[in-house]
Design a protein around this motif. Structure first.
Motif, short mmCIF file in Angstrom:
data_model
loop_
_atom_site.label_atom_id
_atom_site.label_comp_id
_atom_site.label_asym_id
_atom_site.label_seq_id
_atom_site.Cartn_x
_atom_site.Cartn_y
_atom_site.Cartn_z
N GLN A 1 48.60 -28.29 12.07
CA GLN A 1 48.78 -27.31 13.13
C GLN A 1 48.30 -25.96 12.65
O GLN A 1 48.77 -25.45 11.63
CB GLN A 1 50.25 -27.21 13.56
CG GLN A 1 50.46 -26.24 14.72
CD GLN A 1 51.86 -26.23 15.23
OE1 GLN A 1 52.82 -26.52 14.51
NE2 GLN A 1 52.03 -25.90 16.51
N GLY B 1 45.89 -21.38 17.53
CA GLY B 1 44.73 -21.46 18.40
C GLY B 1 44.13 -22.85 18.53
O GLY B 1 43.21 -23.06 19.32
N HIS B 2 44.65 -23.81 17.75
CA HIS B 2 44.09 -25.17 17.77
C HIS B 2 45.09 -26.23 18.19
O HIS B 2 44.74 -27.40 18.31
CB HIS B 2 43.55 -25.54 16.39
CG HIS B 2 42.33 -24.78 16.00
ND1 HIS B 2 41.06 -25.11 16.42
CD2 HIS B 2 42.18 -23.69 15.21
CE1 HIS B 2 40.20 -24.27 15.92
NE2 HIS B 2 40.85 -23.39 15.18
N GLY B 3 46.31 -25.86 18.40
CA GLY B 3 47.30 -26.89 18.69
C GLY B 3 47.48 -27.77 17.47
O GLY B 3 47.43 -27.31 16.33
N LEU B 4 47.67 -29.05 17.71
CA LEU B 4 47.78 -30.01 16.62
C LEU B 4 46.53 -30.90 16.65
O LEU B 4 46.10 -31.34 17.71
CB LEU B 4 49.03 -30.87 16.76
CG LEU B 4 50.34 -30.17 16.46
CD1 LEU B 4 50.92 -29.53 17.71
CD2 LEU B 4 51.35 -31.14 15.86
N GLN C 1 37.13 -29.98 22.34
CA GLN C 1 38.52 -30.05 22.74
C GLN C 1 38.63 -30.83 24.03
O GLN C 1 38.02 -30.47 25.04
CB GLN C 1 39.06 -28.64 22.91
CG GLN C 1 40.57 -28.58 23.04
CD GLN C 1 41.09 -27.16 22.99
OE1 GLN C 1 40.38 -26.21 23.27
NE2 GLN C 1 42.36 -27.00 22.62
N GLN D 1 44.22 -25.77 27.61
CA GLN D 1 45.51 -25.28 28.08
C GLN D 1 45.45 -23.78 28.32
O GLN D 1 44.84 -23.03 27.56
CB GLN D 1 46.58 -25.60 27.01
CG GLN D 1 47.98 -25.23 27.38
CD GLN D 1 49.00 -25.73 26.36
OE1 GLN D 1 48.68 -26.55 25.50
NE2 GLN D 1 50.22 -25.26 26.46
N GLN E 1 47.41 -18.63 27.18
CA GLN E 1 47.77 -18.66 25.77
C GLN E 1 49.21 -18.20 25.58
O GLN E 1 49.91 -18.68 24.69
CB GLN E 1 46.81 -17.77 24.99
CG GLN E 1 47.00 -17.78 23.49
CD GLN E 1 45.93 -16.97 22.79
OE1 GLN E 1 45.05 -16.39 23.42
NE2 GLN E 1 46.00 -16.91 21.47
N PHE F 1 53.16 -27.36 24.34
CA PHE F 1 51.87 -28.03 24.19
C PHE F 1 51.74 -29.15 25.20
O PHE F 1 52.66 -29.98 25.34
CB PHE F 1 51.73 -28.64 22.80
CG PHE F 1 51.69 -27.66 21.67
CD1 PHE F 1 52.85 -27.33 20.98
CD2 PHE F 1 50.50 -27.08 21.28
CE1 PHE F 1 52.81 -26.42 19.93
CE2 PHE F 1 50.45 -26.16 20.24
CZ PHE F 1 51.62 -25.84 19.56
N PHE G 1 45.70 -32.66 21.80
CA PHE G 1 46.58 -31.58 22.20
C PHE G 1 45.82 -30.41 22.79
O PHE G 1 44.69 -30.11 22.38
CB PHE G 1 47.36 -31.06 20.99
CG PHE G 1 48.54 -31.89 20.61
CD1 PHE G 1 48.41 -32.97 19.75
CD2 PHE G 1 49.80 -31.59 21.11
CE1 PHE G 1 49.50 -33.74 19.40
CE2 PHE G 1 50.90 -32.35 20.76
CZ PHE G 1 50.75 -33.43 19.90
N GLY G 2 46.48 -29.70 23.73
CA GLY G 2 46.03 -28.37 24.09
C GLY G 2 46.39 -27.39 22.99
O GLY G 2 47.13 -27.73 22.06
N ALA G 3 45.89 -26.16 23.12
CA ALA G 3 46.07 -25.17 22.05
C ALA G 3 47.45 -24.54 22.04
O ALA G 3 47.82 -23.89 21.06
CB ALA G 3 45.01 -24.08 22.17
N GLY G 4 48.23 -24.75 23.11
CA GLY G 4 49.59 -24.23 23.13
C GLY G 4 49.75 -22.96 23.96
O GLY G 4 48.81 -22.18 24.10
#
Lengths: 111, 113
Positions: free
Chosen positions: A37, A40-43, B2, B6, B9, B89, B103-106
């Motif tokens: 993790q 900016g990239h998530g997981l 990607q 998502q 931010q 996420f 996953f998205g970036a969150g």
């Protein structure tokens, strides 16, 4: 937490040294995963296992290797750590349905 | 590239308000769409999940809306509480691809009291 433990929880190491992270599960799940993790990239998936001695690469596998000699343990090795591998590493298992459950994480700093 | 995007931010919402987080995916074969909640220093925890044959799923104050034709899904947090302040996420997986999650970036949600 689905019976998942990770060790160590924190580690600081130097560039060029090998590092092994351990994931241990108590519930006999077949699938196990390693993610990293980063902001900016998530997981992102590094490697995963679908059974003892059965492993495959994920999205960001370069510089990492894994081993699974027992159902309960899944090891992630950084063969020669680099600063770009400074991250938080999460192990996950696939439980019921398609759901993945995550461990508490290991924070790794490579100086 | 990607596979799950998502937005936003980050967002700030007042207590009692509605938080909305949106995700878009590329692979139409995805068959499972979970949302995870993560508090600082903890691992992600499953919040709610949906399959593409359902357009909406509600669990308590959390609702997933799913639009298969638009390849989009969203999380709505109703009556937001300070305890909901966390990073969320979205993700997607495919059973035939060993359940690997993309996953998205969150999204960092802050609920102001």
């Amino acid at each position: 937490d689905a019976g998942i433990t990770q060790s160590p929880r924190h580690k600081v190491t130097e560039t060029g040294t090998p590092v092994t992270l351990r994931c241990h599960q108590t519930e006999n799940h077949r699938y196990m995963y390693w993610y990293r993790q980063d902001p900016g990239h998530g997981l992102r998936l590094i490697h995963y296992s679908y059974g003892v001695k059965d492993t495959d690469k994920g999205e960001v596998s370069d510089g990492y290797s894994v081993s699974r000699s027992k159902t309960e343990d899944f090891l992630l090795t950084l063969e020669s750590a680099t600063s770009s591998q400074t991250s938080v590493y999460f192990c996950a298992i696939k439980g019921t349905e398609d759901t993945q459950y995550f461990g508490p994480g290991t924070r790794l700093t490579v100086l | 590239q990607q596979q799950v995007k998502q937005s936003p931010q980050s967002l700030i919402v007042q207590k009692g308000g509605i938080s909305i987080i949106n995700c878009a995916y590329e692979n139409t074969a995805f068959d499972y769409f979970p949302w995870y909640q993560q508090f600082p220093g903890k691992g992600p925890a499953l919040l709610i999940a949906i399959r593409p044959d359902v357009s909406e799923k509600k669990e308590g104050r959390f609702t997933i809306s799913f639009n298969k034709s638009a390849k989009q899904f969203s999380l709505h947090i109703m009556d937001s509480q300070p305890g909901d302040s966390a990073t969320y996420f979205c993700a997607a997986s495919l059973q035939s691809n060993d359940y690997k999650l993309s996953f998205g970036a969150g999204t960092t949600v802050t609920v102001r009291a």
